[in-house]
Scaffold this motif. Sequence first.
Motif, PDB file in Angstrom:
ATOM      1  N   GLY A 201       0.808  -1.179  -0.059  1.00 53.57           N
ATOM      2  CA  GLY A 201       0.019  -0.124  -0.298  1.00 53.57           C
ATOM      3  C   GLY A 201       0.749   1.215   0.016  1.00 53.57           C
ATOM      4  N   ALA A 202       2.240   1.162  -0.132  1.00 52.52           N
ATOM      5  CA  ALA A 202       3.032   2.322  -0.142  1.00 52.52           C
ATOM      6  C   ALA A 202       3.907   2.227  -1.314  1.00 52.52           C
ATOM      7  CB  ALA A 202       3.591   2.561   1.295  1.00 52.52           C
ATOM      8  N   LEU A 203       4.979   3.123  -1.533  1.00 51.70           N
ATOM      9  CA  LEU A 203       5.974   3.021  -2.329  1.00 51.70           C
ATOM     10  C   LEU A 203       7.231   2.491  -1.784  1.00 51.70           C
ATOM     11  CD1 LEU A 203       7.103   4.126  -5.190  1.00 51.70           C
ATOM     12  CD2 LEU A 203       7.970   6.253  -4.062  1.00 51.70           C
ATOM     13  N   SER A 204       7.448   1.235  -2.362  1.00 50.07           N
ATOM     14  CA  SER A 204       8.630   0.455  -1.837  1.00 50.07           C
ATOM     15  C   SER A 204       9.921   0.994  -2.522  1.00 50.07           C
ATOM     16  CB  SER A 204       8.558  -1.018  -2.043  1.00 50.07           C
ATOM     17  OG  SER A 204       8.516  -1.236  -3.397  1.00 50.07           O
ATOM     18  N   ILE A 205      11.124   0.729  -1.697  1.00 54.65           N
ATOM     19  CA  ILE A 205      12.501   1.049  -2.506  1.00 54.65           C
ATOM     20  C   ILE A 205      12.769   0.110  -3.578  1.00 54.65           C
ATOM     21  CG2 ILE A 205      14.646   0.893  -2.131  1.00 54.65           C
ATOM     22  CD1 ILE A 205      14.242   1.512   1.047  1.00 54.65           C
ATOM     23  N   ASN A 206      12.763   0.985  -4.608  1.00 54.52           N
ATOM     24  CA  ASN A 206      13.014   0.114  -6.090  1.00 54.52           C
ATOM     25  C   ASN A 206      14.209   0.840  -6.645  1.00 54.52           C
ATOM     26  OD1 ASN A 206      12.276   2.022  -8.641  1.00 54.52           O
ATOM     27  ND2 ASN A 206      10.979   2.553  -6.449  1.00 54.52           N
ATOM     28  N   TRP A 207      14.958  -0.192  -7.368  1.00 53.36           N
ATOM     29  CA  TRP A 207      16.236   0.233  -7.989  1.00 53.36           C
ATOM     30  C   TRP A 207      16.284  -0.057  -9.444  1.00 53.36           C
ATOM     31  CZ3 TRP A 207      19.635   3.932  -6.866  1.00 53.36           C
ATOM     32  CH2 TRP A 207      20.793   4.083  -7.533  1.00 53.36           C
ATOM     33  N   GLY A 208      16.816   0.571 -10.478  1.00 53.31           N
ATOM     34  CA  GLY A 208      16.948   0.068 -11.875  1.00 53.31           C
ATOM     35  C   GLY A 208      18.410   0.372 -12.160  1.00 53.31           C
ATOM     36  N   PHE A 209      18.707  -0.291 -13.236  1.00 51.41           N
ATOM     37  CA  PHE A 209      20.195  -0.192 -13.575  1.00 51.41           C
ATOM     38  C   PHE A 209      20.679   1.291 -14.058  1.00 51.41           C
ATOM     39  CE2 PHE A 209      23.577  -0.612 -16.820  1.00 51.41           C
ATOM     40  CZ  PHE A 209      24.460  -1.268 -16.118  1.00 51.41           C
ATOM     41  N   GLY A 210      19.594   1.954 -14.796  1.00 53.11           N
ATOM     42  CA  GLY A 210      20.137   3.152 -15.054  1.00 53.11           C
ATOM     43  C   GLY A 210      19.739   4.444 -14.226  1.00 53.11           C
ATOM     44  N   TYR A 211      19.470   4.283 -13.011  1.00 55.73           N
ATOM     45  CA  TYR A 211      19.078   4.975 -12.039  1.00 55.73           C
ATOM     46  C   TYR A 211      20.755   5.805 -11.527  1.00 55.73           C
ATOM     47  CZ  TYR A 211      14.480   3.341 -10.571  1.00 55.73           C
ATOM     48  OH  TYR A 211      13.027   3.052 -10.715  1.00 55.73           O
ATOM     49  N   TRP A 212      21.694   5.319 -11.539  1.00 60.04           N
ATOM     50  CA  TRP A 212      23.060   5.897 -11.125  1.00 60.04           C
ATOM     51  C   TRP A 212      24.057   5.119 -11.712  1.00 60.04           C
ATOM     52  CZ3 TRP A 212      26.730   5.239  -7.197  1.00 60.04           C
ATOM     53  CH2 TRP A 212      27.768   6.522  -6.955  1.00 60.04           C
ATOM     54  N   SER A 213      24.877   5.963 -12.357  1.00 58.83           N
ATOM     55  CA  SER A 213      25.976   5.069 -13.117  1.00 58.83           C
ATOM     56  C   SER A 213      27.406   5.386 -12.362  1.00 58.83           C
ATOM     57  CB  SER A 213      26.153   5.753 -14.483  1.00 58.83           C
ATOM     58  OG  SER A 213      26.434   7.174 -14.375  1.00 58.83           O
ATOM     59  N   GLY A 214      27.387   6.114 -10.987  1.00 59.60           N
ATOM     60  CA  GLY A 214      28.670   6.039 -10.390  1.00 59.60           C
ATOM     61  C   GLY A 214      29.437   5.037 -10.146  1.00 59.60           C
ATOM     62  N   ALA A 215      28.908   3.778 -10.178  1.00 55.32           N
ATOM     63  CA  ALA A 215      29.512   2.643  -9.508  1.00 55.32           C
ATOM     64  C   ALA A 215      29.963   1.923 -10.931  1.00 55.32           C
ATOM     65  CB  ALA A 215      29.000   1.718  -8.720  1.00 55.32           C
ATOM     66  N   ARG A 216      29.732   2.454 -12.224  1.00 55.50           N
ATOM     67  CA  ARG A 216      29.859   1.411 -13.233  1.00 55.50           C
ATOM     68  C   ARG A 216      31.096   1.714 -13.884  1.00 55.50           C
ATOM     69  NH1 ARG A 216      24.775   2.772 -16.652  1.00 55.50           N
ATOM     70  NH2 ARG A 216      23.839   2.761 -14.558  1.00 55.50           N
ATOM     71  N   THR A 217      32.226   2.485 -13.412  1.00 57.30           N
ATOM     72  CA  THR A 217      33.425   2.832 -13.877  1.00 57.30           C
ATOM     73  C   THR A 217      34.363   1.719 -14.143  1.00 57.30           C
ATOM     74  OG1 THR A 217      33.419   4.997 -13.065  1.00 57.30           O
ATOM     75  CG2 THR A 217      35.545   4.129 -13.822  1.00 57.30           C
ATOM     76  N   ASN A 218      34.892   1.231 -15.251  1.00 58.17           N
ATOM     77  CA  ASN A 218      35.695   0.011 -15.235  1.00 58.17           C
ATOM     78  C   ASN A 218      35.015  -1.352 -14.913  1.00 58.17           C
ATOM     79  OD1 ASN A 218      37.796   1.791 -16.301  1.00 58.17           O
ATOM     80  ND2 ASN A 218      38.605   2.082 -14.359  1.00 58.17           N
ATOM     81  N   LEU A 219      33.960  -1.324 -15.099  1.00 53.89           N
ATOM     82  CA  LEU A 219      33.026  -2.474 -14.477  1.00 53.89           C
ATOM     83  C   LEU A 219      33.720  -3.930 -15.153  1.00 53.89           C
ATOM     84  CD1 LEU A 219      30.534  -3.766 -12.961  1.00 53.89           C
ATOM     85  CD2 LEU A 219      28.918  -3.422 -14.920  1.00 53.89           C
ATOM     86  N   GLY A 220      33.918  -3.746 -16.405  1.00 54.23           N
ATOM     87  CA  GLY A 220      34.356  -5.137 -17.124  1.00 54.23           C
ATOM     88  C   GLY A 220      35.766  -5.297 -16.702  1.00 54.23           C
ATOM     89  N   GLU A 221      36.595  -4.317 -16.146  1.00 60.53           N
ATOM     90  CA  GLU A 221      37.959  -4.607 -15.521  1.00 60.53           C
ATOM     91  C   GLU A 221      37.587  -5.149 -14.139  1.00 60.53           C
ATOM     92  OE1 GLU A 221      40.312  -1.335 -15.555  1.00 60.53           O
ATOM     93  OE2 GLU A 221      39.936  -0.738 -17.735  1.00 60.53           O
ATOM     94  N   LYS A 222      36.409  -4.979 -13.325  1.00 61.44           N
ATOM     95  CA  LYS A 222      36.371  -5.506 -12.069  1.00 61.44           C
ATOM     96  C   LYS A 222      35.813  -7.057 -12.378  1.00 61.44           C
ATOM     97  CE  LYS A 222      35.721  -0.832 -10.172  1.00 61.44           C
ATOM     98  NZ  LYS A 222      34.534  -0.297  -9.414  1.00 61.44           N
ATOM     99  N   GLY A 223      35.530  -7.483 -13.499  1.00 60.93           N
ATOM    100  CA  GLY A 223      34.899  -8.940 -13.608  1.00 60.93           C
ATOM    101  C   GLY A 223      33.691  -8.849 -13.762  1.00 60.93           C
TER     102      GLY A 223
END
Length: 309
Positions: A201-223
Motif C-alpha cells: 500500500g505504499a511506495l517500496s524501495i526500488n532500483w533500476g540499472f539506469g538510476y545512477w552510473s557512479g559505480a559503473r566505472t571500469n565494470l568490465g575490468e572488475k569482472g
Amino acid sequence: MTNDLPEMPDFDPKATRNAVRRGVFRTAAIVLTALVLLAAAVTWGSALVQTRGDREQRMAAVLGTAFKMYSPAYAVSVSACCETTPVSMSLEVQVAPLRPVGDFWPAGGAAYTISQNLFGRVGRLPLGSTANTRLSTALYDVGTTLAPKEEVRKVLDRLPGDLRALAVVEFATPLPESDMKAFLKTHGTCAERVAYERRPGALSINWGFGYWSGARTNLGEKGGDMTEEACGGGLRDFRAWVGLLREHDDANLRAFDLSLDRLREAADGGLAHAYVDQVGSIEKLREVIRDPRVRTVRLADVAFDLDKP
C-alpha cells in the motif's frame, strides 16, 4: 562702506526646472546603477554559495536519483545541473511513462523541475505517489492479497500470447541477487526495476540499472558482466549510491518517501521482493507465473497494435 557682493540674478524658472531634472536623473541613475550592481552581487554571490564544492554533483546524484526511485512508473533522465536563482538551485528532469518494449505508441513525456532552497531543502515534487499509473498501482500492491495467482493465470490465458506486456512479478519469498539472476536467466527475461522492500500500500524501495552510473566505472575490468548487471537490477550501483549518502540527506530523502535507515537496510539485505518486466510477452508471463517461486504477476500494460491484421 560699499557692498562688494554681486547682484542676485533674476529668477529663471526654465533654468531651475532643467537643473532639477538633471539632479533627479543623476540621482536616479546612481540609484539604478547601485541596485543593478547589488542585484548582480547577490545573484553571483548566491550562485557561488549554492554551487560551492560538490553541491551541484551531489544534487544531481542524490536528488536526481531519488526522484527516479520516487517515480518508478516513468523513464527519467536528469539534465545537466544546475540552474541557480538568489534563493534556490534547480535541475530539470525529462519524464516519460514506462511502456512495454516494442510498444508502437509514442512514449510522450514532459519536463519537470526539482529545486532546493538556500538551506539545501528540496521543494514540492511532481509525480511520485500521485502519478496514479497502472504500473505505480501494481508496485503499490506488492505484498497485498490483490491479484491472486489463479485469477491472473485466467486473465493471461485469455490474452494473445504474442502481446508485449509490462508487468510486476512478485516473488513468494524474497530472493538474493544470485538467485534472482538465475531466475531471470531461466526464463530469458530482464528486470527493469527491482523492489528491494515489501511495503504493501505504499511506495517500496526500488532500483533500476539506469538510476545512477557512479559505480559503473571500469565494470568490465572488475569482472562484472554489463548485460547481466543491467538485467539484474544493478544492486552494485544501488549499494554504491547508498554509500555516498550522509545523515543530513535524510530530510530530503523523506520528501521522496524514502529514509536513510530503510535505504541502508534494503541495500545491505539485497533481497528482491519483486521486479518490473518490460520486455516479456503474455506467453512468457504464462511460463513465469507457473514457477513456484512466483507469488503472482500484476499486469500493468500491453502493446496492442490496432493496425495489425
